[in-house]
Write a protein that holds these residues in place. Sequence first.
Motif, short mmCIF file in Angstrom:
data_model
loop_
_atom_site.label_atom_id
_atom_site.label_comp_id
_atom_site.label_asym_id
_atom_site.label_seq_id
_atom_site.Cartn_x
_atom_site.Cartn_y
_atom_site.Cartn_z
N TYR A 238 0.82 -1.22 0.00
CA TYR A 238 0.00 0.00 0.00
C TYR A 238 0.85 1.27 0.00
N HIS A 239 2.04 1.19 0.56
CA HIS A 239 2.96 2.33 0.47
C HIS A 239 3.28 2.62 -0.99
N LEU A 251 -3.26 6.56 2.37
CA LEU A 251 -4.23 6.63 3.46
C LEU A 251 -5.26 7.74 3.22
N GLU A 252 -4.76 8.89 2.82
CA GLU A 252 -5.66 10.04 2.65
C GLU A 252 -6.57 9.89 1.43
N SER A 253 -6.02 9.40 0.32
CA SER A 253 -6.80 9.37 -0.93
C SER A 253 -7.83 8.24 -0.95
N LEU A 254 -7.58 7.15 -0.21
CA LEU A 254 -8.50 6.01 -0.25
C LEU A 254 -9.27 5.83 1.07
N PHE A 258 -12.11 2.83 1.43
CA PHE A 258 -11.99 1.74 2.40
C PHE A 258 -13.15 1.75 3.39
N SER A 259 -13.60 2.91 3.75
CA SER A 259 -14.72 3.01 4.67
C SER A 259 -15.97 2.34 4.09
N LEU A 260 -16.21 2.56 2.79
CA LEU A 260 -17.35 1.95 2.12
C LEU A 260 -17.22 0.42 2.10
N ARG A 261 -16.01 -0.08 1.87
CA ARG A 261 -15.80 -1.52 1.84
C ARG A 261 -16.01 -2.13 3.22
N TRP A 262 -15.41 -1.49 4.24
CA TRP A 262 -15.51 -2.04 5.59
C TRP A 262 -16.96 -2.11 6.07
N LYS A 263 -17.76 -1.11 5.68
CA LYS A 263 -19.16 -1.12 6.08
C LYS A 263 -19.93 -2.28 5.46
N ASP A 264 -19.45 -2.77 4.31
CA ASP A 264 -20.16 -3.82 3.59
C ASP A 264 -19.58 -5.22 3.83
N LEU A 265 -18.45 -5.30 4.53
CA LEU A 265 -17.83 -6.60 4.79
C LEU A 265 -18.62 -7.38 5.83
N ALA A 266 -18.43 -8.70 5.82
CA ALA A 266 -19.08 -9.56 6.82
C ALA A 266 -18.58 -9.21 8.21
N LYS A 267 -19.47 -9.29 9.18
CA LYS A 267 -19.11 -8.98 10.57
C LYS A 267 -19.47 -10.11 11.52
N TRP A 268 -19.99 -11.24 10.96
CA TRP A 268 -20.41 -12.34 11.84
C TRP A 268 -19.20 -13.02 12.48
#
Length: 313
Positions: A238-239, A251-254, A258-268
Amino acid sequence: MIPLRNIACIGVGTIGSSWAALFAWNELQVRIYDANSEAIEKAINNIEAALEILREITGDKRSPKDLLDKIYIAKNLEDALIGVQYVQESAAESYEVKKSLFKAMDEFTESETILATSTSGLRISEIQKAARRHPERCITVHPFNPPHIIPLVEIVPGELTSEEVLRRTVEFMKRLNKKPVIVKKDIPGMIANRLTAALWREAVNLVHMGIATPEEIDTAVKYGPGLRWAITGVFLTYHLGGGKEGIKHFLESLKESFSLRWKDLAKWTEYPPGSFEKIIKGMEKYPILSKMSYDEITKWRDMKIIEILKIIR
């Protein structure tokens, strides 16, 4: 300190026999023991097969059968521990089993003998409580399968583990050409298994939701991020993804992406009902499984890993 030359492998299933092969390959004397007598016969075959693979990939002229002479089959646990300076325990993943073994190993070995467990998720801080004489010499040395080929070992000191034992263990693993990583806190799953658990949950979720098959997910990993991870890991990948401005720009540009992806990932935290059946059904259509036997796939995998290691080294 007495050099670590005589080794005991306690529990010689898939992991334990692989460890034994690695120790024998490095010209160490190895005593093996398993409470299951049938496991010993399988272990000898596994050790010989592992030594043959090491010979093939290194071009070494030593005969696997000659190296097998370094393997001593112990009559019982006490016999396995006579005169050893290092113990690699690879028994069942159970606190009850491991505590019972560590209690006995603590009684049957010299005070300077290192007692290591291959556990992939249990806490050494809990296991070492059973070693009442010398809990300070207990430590986790968790390999990645197969240990005789994959370099990574995660070394976890417990709450009572001494700095000297940690230092000696790291040095010993380096002697074996392993890549030791010290895990600073004794947490479940350590580093690599926590990362793979996160990926596994999302892979299972994608199959369960009908988004992709097991084969398609493996293809995505192998021909996408897996290629980068094998060379640059996660953070360096990622660097570089941030261009010449590096990780700060990444970190700043994405951040939002990433926030959108994390909200949609499985959490079970438990497998969803019906997910087992979908995974098993999906694996029935996996092409390689109908073309090659388990042993053939294992050898093919090991040879490919070696090719990758030659590149990244």
